[in-house]
Motif scaffolding. Sequence first.
Motif, mmCIF file in Angstrom:
data_model
loop_
_atom_site.group_PDB
_atom_site.id
_atom_site.type_symbol
_atom_site.label_atom_id
_atom_site.label_comp_id
_atom_site.label_asym_id
_atom_site.label_seq_id
_atom_site.Cartn_x
_atom_site.Cartn_y
_atom_site.Cartn_z
ATOM 1 N N VAL A 387 0.859 -1.183 0.000
ATOM 2 C CA VAL A 387 0.000 0.000 0.000
ATOM 3 C C VAL A 387 0.893 1.230 0.000
ATOM 4 N N VAL A 388 0.662 2.134 -0.946
ATOM 5 C CA VAL A 388 1.457 3.359 -1.064
ATOM 6 C C VAL A 388 0.510 4.545 -1.008
ATOM 7 N N TRP A 389 0.749 5.471 -0.069
ATOM 8 C CA TRP A 389 -0.077 6.674 0.093
ATOM 9 C C TRP A 389 0.822 7.894 -0.098
ATOM 10 N N GLY A 390 0.475 8.769 -1.065
ATOM 11 C CA GLY A 390 1.285 9.963 -1.257
ATOM 12 C C GLY A 390 0.771 10.821 -2.396
ATOM 13 N N GLY A 391 1.406 11.974 -2.558
ATOM 14 C CA GLY A 391 1.058 12.899 -3.623
ATOM 15 C C GLY A 391 2.300 13.385 -4.336
ATOM 16 N N GLU A 392 2.105 14.316 -5.274
ATOM 17 C CA GLU A 392 3.201 14.738 -6.140
ATOM 18 C C GLU A 392 4.240 15.586 -5.439
ATOM 19 N N PHE A 393 3.876 16.253 -4.346
ATOM 20 C CA PHE A 393 4.814 17.024 -3.526
ATOM 21 C C PHE A 393 4.115 17.414 -2.238
ATOM 22 N N GLY A 394 4.783 18.221 -1.401
ATOM 23 C CA GLY A 394 4.168 18.702 -0.167
ATOM 24 C C GLY A 394 3.754 20.162 -0.319
ATOM 25 N N ARG A 395 3.722 20.882 0.810
ATOM 26 C CA ARG A 395 3.349 22.300 0.801
ATOM 27 C C ARG A 395 4.424 23.101 1.543
ATOM 28 N N THR A 396 4.512 24.362 1.192
ATOM 29 C CA THR A 396 5.551 25.211 1.774
ATOM 30 C C THR A 396 5.361 25.391 3.282
ATOM 31 N N PRO A 397 6.452 25.412 4.033
ATOM 32 C CA PRO A 397 6.349 25.735 5.456
ATOM 33 C C PRO A 397 5.928 27.183 5.694
ATOM 34 N N PHE A 398 6.086 28.032 4.690
ATOM 35 C CA PHE A 398 5.630 29.424 4.832
ATOM 36 C C PHE A 398 4.216 29.576 4.277
ATOM 37 N N GLY A 399 3.570 30.655 4.674
ATOM 38 C CA GLY A 399 2.200 30.903 4.266
ATOM 39 C C GLY A 399 2.112 31.611 2.926
ATOM 40 N N GLN A 400 0.988 31.402 2.258
ATOM 41 C CA GLN A 400 0.751 32.019 0.960
ATOM 42 C C GLN A 400 -0.376 33.033 1.083
ATOM 43 N N GLY A 401 -0.227 34.144 0.381
ATOM 44 C CA GLY A 401 -1.236 35.196 0.432
ATOM 45 C C GLY A 401 -0.733 36.384 1.221
ATOM 46 N N ASP A 402 -1.621 37.063 1.911
ATOM 47 C CA ASP A 402 -1.272 38.219 2.720
ATOM 48 C C ASP A 402 -0.280 37.795 3.811
ATOM 49 N N PRO A 403 0.944 38.347 3.817
ATOM 50 C CA PRO A 403 1.937 37.935 4.814
ATOM 51 C C PRO A 403 1.449 38.098 6.251
ATOM 52 N N ALA A 404 0.567 39.073 6.478
ATOM 53 C CA ALA A 404 0.061 39.294 7.827
ATOM 54 C C ALA A 404 -1.026 38.297 8.199
ATOM 55 N N ASN A 405 -1.646 37.698 7.188
ATOM 56 C CA ASN A 405 -2.741 36.766 7.444
ATOM 57 C C ASN A 405 -2.814 35.733 6.324
ATOM 58 N N PRO A 406 -1.799 34.869 6.196
ATOM 59 C CA PRO A 406 -1.767 33.902 5.094
ATOM 60 C C PRO A 406 -2.909 32.887 5.208
ATOM 61 N N LYS A 407 -3.437 32.493 4.065
ATOM 62 C CA LYS A 407 -4.586 31.583 4.029
ATOM 63 C C LYS A 407 -4.234 30.179 3.558
ATOM 64 N N GLY A 408 -3.043 29.996 2.987
ATOM 65 C CA GLY A 408 -2.723 28.678 2.446
ATOM 66 C C GLY A 408 -1.234 28.440 2.353
ATOM 67 N N ARG A 409 -0.872 27.398 1.629
ATOM 68 C CA ARG A 409 0.532 27.041 1.393
ATOM 69 C C ARG A 409 0.699 26.710 -0.098
ATOM 70 N N ASP A 410 1.871 26.988 -0.635
ATOM 71 C CA ASP A 410 2.146 26.733 -2.042
ATOM 72 C C ASP A 410 2.765 25.335 -2.229
ATOM 73 N N HIS A 411 2.976 24.945 -3.478
ATOM 74 C CA HIS A 411 3.623 23.680 -3.807
ATOM 75 C C HIS A 411 5.044 23.648 -3.251
ATOM 76 N N PHE A 412 5.487 22.436 -2.854
ATOM 77 C CA PHE A 412 6.829 22.334 -2.288
ATOM 78 C C PHE A 412 7.368 20.930 -2.519
ATOM 79 N N GLY A 413 8.389 20.827 -3.374
ATOM 80 C CA GLY A 413 8.941 19.521 -3.707
ATOM 81 C C GLY A 413 10.273 19.205 -3.077
ATOM 82 N N ARG A 414 10.837 20.148 -2.329
ATOM 83 C CA ARG A 414 12.176 19.931 -1.760
ATOM 84 C C ARG A 414 12.157 18.894 -0.638
#
Length: 490
Positions: A387-414
Amino acid sequence: MSNPFQDNATRVTRRQLFGSMASGLGTAALATLLKQDTLLGAGANATVPQRIGGLPGLPHHLPKAKRVVVLWQGGGPSHVDLFDEKPMLAQMAGEDIPGSVRGDTRLSTMSSGYGKWPCVPAIKPFQTYGQSSLRLSSMLPDIGNLADDICVVRSMHTEAVNHAPGVTYFMTGAQVPGRPSMGAWLSYGLGSETENLPTFVVMTSSDRGKTCGQLFFDYYWGSGFVPSRYQGVRFRNTGDLVPYLTNPAGISREARRSLLDDIAAMNSAHLADYGDPEIDTRIAQYEMAFRMQSSVPDLVDFSDESQSTLDRYGPDALRKGSFANNCLIARRLLERDVRFVQLMHAGWDQHNNLFTQLEEQCVDTQAPSAALVHDLKERGLLDDTLVVWGGEFGRTPFGQGDPANPKGRDHFGRAYSWWLAGGGVKPGTTYGATDEFGWNITENPVHVHDMQATILHLCGIDHTRLTYRYQGRQYRLTDVHGEVVQGILS
């Protein structure tokens, strides 16, 4: 003096030459369609299963996994929210991740030009699960209950920064379409262990009302340049699971059998003349469709499932097209010796709705994923099912959107996380590690090609030796890369 007209009549054309050379192979392929042969190459004293088709000399060694199921989570599940706890992100919440940590990491165009990289801590607390003391998000309680059965790999990495190239990379070994998918490689190399169902089955799902989804392209389960008989068969998530399985009104099963026999005879004659592998594919598809007229209705007859089993998969267990229903069907396919099952679920792409949709996505997927592993274990199938569970990459440790109030995370393959279970994987373990921000891998990196090599190894295949000649060179799933990850093998 020779007769030029007679010379022309006896001259062998290029098409006839290749056709006559291939006809023996095509006839052999047809002959083995309805009977099983014994696997070769696993050692004189090894006990190996029976199969239909496949290449001589495979498996290269005794396989740990007879079957594989890939639970693909399309969009990029956030490793720092789910699998890789990072207290530093909470301690530095709102502060920029240091440039010395970020380095020259390639990011998507959505965040590569940012002037701020504010730390965003995990949106829910982590908990300790099992005797292995595995730390996972509290949003994954059912997977947490499997802590002593799974191996979490926290050091996956990829060069891909966008969805389609990332998915294509794992599924086919290249970021551009055109190569055979993993399931096609296994079907080509190892053949089938069932006469009544396809060797390679694909199902897709997406709860678009709750989450943002990704498109599913046919080349994610395509055969590329190997014959198309090895491509995945996609089961539909609306209407009939497989179209046109029912005979038209007034046509009996006996009449359909007679019709197929006549068509097969004509196709076989054409195959003998030209040796086109796609004719062999057509013969095989007609025969499989005939058998599936009886095997598919039985596959989706859930009357023999106990209520307690259905409850494990959650309230969507019987809702056609849901991830839960697909997991239940996957278990029934694996019980029937389908070699490769690929479930693809969209919705993990939380750019601006991380705080509302990530938990919803976990609700939709984590219990069915755990139920599948539990059911395989209960039925004695987990030991030889990977059984293999996974996706194409993860998400950024930093927030995406308004730096003062980020709503999400971007793609992250590192750096990102997957988990595996059964089929020769070491249970109750974690492998690899990242730095205190979840940004850089600090221990035991696992590249996409390494994971491909490991999956093939568990199936009894040396990834460097399963090749197909195309356009003047030998191709393989792992291209010219990949090392088996010995540290996760039992």
